[in-house]
Design an enzyme around this catalytic site. Structure first.
Site, PDB file in Angstrom:
ATOM      1  N   ASN A 201       1.127 -53.798 -51.200  1.00 29.31           N
ATOM      2  CA  ASN A 201       2.497 -54.171 -51.540  1.00 29.31           C
ATOM      3  C   ASN A 201       3.221 -54.603 -50.267  1.00 29.31           C
ATOM      4  OD1 ASN A 201       3.472 -51.797 -50.215  1.00 29.31           O
ATOM      5  ND2 ASN A 201       3.253 -50.612 -52.099  1.00 29.31           N
ATOM      6  N   ARG A 202       4.451 -55.021 -50.416  1.00 28.45           N
ATOM      7  CA  ARG A 202       5.174 -55.588 -49.265  1.00 28.45           C
ATOM      8  C   ARG A 202       5.329 -54.574 -48.134  1.00 28.45           C
ATOM      9  NH1 ARG A 202      10.461 -58.334 -50.983  1.00 28.45           N
ATOM     10  NH2 ARG A 202      11.043 -56.187 -51.496  1.00 28.45           N
ATOM     11  N   ARG A 203       5.617 -53.325 -48.463  1.00 22.89           N
ATOM     12  CA  ARG A 203       5.767 -52.313 -47.414  1.00 22.89           C
ATOM     13  C   ARG A 203       4.446 -52.068 -46.703  1.00 22.89           C
ATOM     14  NH1 ARG A 203       4.320 -47.345 -47.308  1.00 22.89           N
ATOM     15  NH2 ARG A 203       3.951 -47.268 -49.550  1.00 22.89           N
ATOM     16  N   ASP A 272      -1.383 -50.375 -60.108  1.00 19.27           N
ATOM     17  CA  ASP A 272      -2.638 -50.077 -60.788  1.00 19.27           C
ATOM     18  C   ASP A 272      -2.908 -51.090 -61.899  1.00 19.27           C
ATOM     19  OD1 ASP A 272      -2.952 -47.854 -59.173  1.00 19.27           O
ATOM     20  OD2 ASP A 272      -2.004 -46.501 -60.597  1.00 19.27           O
TER      21      ASP A 272
END
Length: 483
Positions: A201-203, A272
């Site tokens: 994800n972006r983080r 998921d």
């Protein structure tokens, strides 16, 4: 979306996804808080009920099964109560098979969330993070790899996917010609080198690459940095929440996919769902851009609609085929699917309401009843009499509208979250199965005469008698029309 993409979910059936990673038990403890402890300045929660679900890699496998594929879940559980609970959940899940090994020296990862008034108060984790028995992990993986079409490595940094296990699993999958999707947790993305696609994800991408920012240019730079860190990695798919996704492939232009959700209820488990959809799409023969577009559509569904953490192939097909002209169709479910959705709502601490009826010709009285029912709960299930049931209750000339038409009209209303049909003359069996927190009927009943009120009250729920609109009746409408 083109027709080819819309037909892709049909090919999920018969495809096998091997999910290897950190398997967890997610436990939810619900209760009420109405006082502060005299022993310390902390809230006291009076526990009312508990639920358990598969978590971590188990939730990826559960998503594969919900989409119509065959999921084989590989990993480790401990010789403990949580491990036995995980094994039982896997056994009960259709389309999900176990390749779990028991490590008596390792505790099963268990996350317990305490929830009051729909708010999570505390999470308590039981886990071991030390490196797992690598030989045991690889033995279960290699035993089931030949039957798989694609591999998902679901890393939650609990010690199962060590660098050595990752290298061996990726090498074995590549040698067998199996695509590998990685859901990473480590900042060292080089440890996933050799996989087909990595899905941070972006983080996670920002922490791994040092490239921060929410715009397309930052996503492209992060994708390029990921590919540079892992020279044998084919692609990176950075999921960006409300900004959608960005696919970066070697030697190809970046592909930006806007978020498809119209409304976001809960992003839990969306990653998921993306991993499961990517895996099945690749197994079905899609290229990476097509697989990413399908995964993006699935993510839009899982955060925006039914309040559960899985989507089905039928729901995905409906969206891909442009079924937005019939937006309520995804809210019509058979009894088994309805119970899955209700369990998902409850796992998030949402209260569930129930009302029922024939709803032959929708009129303002019905609309008022449903609005009052929805105001009494977080999610409203509507039990709808089948045509045969209506005939037994109302006579051979009813219903005026067939059950499919009545269900479609009701599901299109914002007050209704789910429609399920029942063939019995009363909804008692349905109410007993759902155990709603709130049961709603019109004020022409008393609490004692409402079918199922005893079941709801015995389970700590309540019965609401909704105000009626004077002069509103389906029978009267039909009589006026006939005259």
């Amino acid at each position: 979306m083109d027709d080819t993409l819309a037909r892709l979910p049909d090919a999920f059936s018969g495809k096998t996804v091997l999910v290897l990673g950190d398997v967890m038990l997610d436990r939810f403890v619900y209760g009420a808080v109405d006082r502060i402890s005299p022993e310390a300045p902390v809230a006291v929660i009076a526990i009312e009920r508990e639920t358990t679900m598969l978590g971590g890699a188990g939730n990826v496998a559960r998503n594969v099964a919900a989409l119509g594929g065959r999921a084989v879940l590989a990993g480790l559980i401990g010789d403990d109560d949580a491990g036995r609970a995980v094994a039982a959940l896997v056994e009960r899940e259709p389309g999900l098979e176990s390749a779990l090994a028991v490590d008596p020296d390792r505790r099963t990862t268990e996350k317990t969330r305490y929830v009051a008034a729909s708010h999570q108060m505390l999470r308590a984790d039981r886990e071991d993070r030390h490196p797992a028995d690598q030989a045991l992990v690889l033995a279960v993986f290699e035993a089931v790899l030949p039957s798989a079409d694609v591999v998902v490595l679901s890393d939650y940094a609990k010690g199962v996917l060590t660098p050595q296990v990752l290298a061996a699993a990726i090498a074995a999958a590549r040698a067998a010609g199996k695509p590998v999707i990685v859901d990473p947790k480590s900042r060292d993305l080089a440890r996933y080198d050799g996989a087909t696609v990595i899905k941070p994800n972006r983080r996670e991408a920002a922490e791994a690459t040092g490239v921060a920012g929410a715009d397309d240019e930052a996503a492209e730079a992060a994708g390029e940095a990921i590919l540079a860190a892992a020279p044998n990695l084919s692609a990176a798919l950075v999921t960006r929440g409300a900004a959608g996704m960005t696919l970066s492939q070697r030697g190809a232009a970046h592909v930006h996919l806007p978020a498809s959700a119209l409304e976001v209820f809960d992003v839990s488990g969306a990653g998921d769902t993306v991993a499961a959809t990517l895996a099945l799409s690749l197994a079905a023969g899609a290229d990476l851009p097509a697989a990413a577009r399908l995964a993006n559509a699935a993510a839009g569904l899982v955060v925006a609609k039914l309040g559960t953490d899985v989507v089905t192939a039928a729901e995905l097909k409906a969206v891909l085929a442009g079924a937005h002209g019939d937006p309520g169709q995804e809210k019509i479910a058979n009894r088994a699917r309805m119970l899955e959705i209700v369990a998902g709502w409850r796992a998030r601490g949402l209260s569930v309401g129930f009302t029922n009826g024939c709803f032959d010709l929708l009129h303002p009285g019905h609309v008022s009843l449903l609005a009052q029912a929805k105001a009494a709960c977080d999610r409203l299930v509507l039990g709808l009499n089948t045509d045969a049931s209506v005939q037994r209750l109302k006579g051979p000339t009813r219903p005026v509208q067939k059950e499919d038409a009545r269900a479609a009209v009701l599901a299109s209303l914002s007050a209704v979250d789910l429609v399920t049909l029942f063939d019995e003359e009363t909804p008692l069996d349905l109410i007993t199965a759902i155990k709603p927190d709130v049961l709603v009927k019109g004020a022409d009943y008393t609490v004692e005469t409402v079918v199922g009120s005893d079941v709801v009250l015995a389970n700590g729920g309540r019965v609401v008698l909704a105000d009626l609109k004077a002069g509103q009746s389906t029978t009267a409408l039909i009589a006026r029309a006939n005259s």
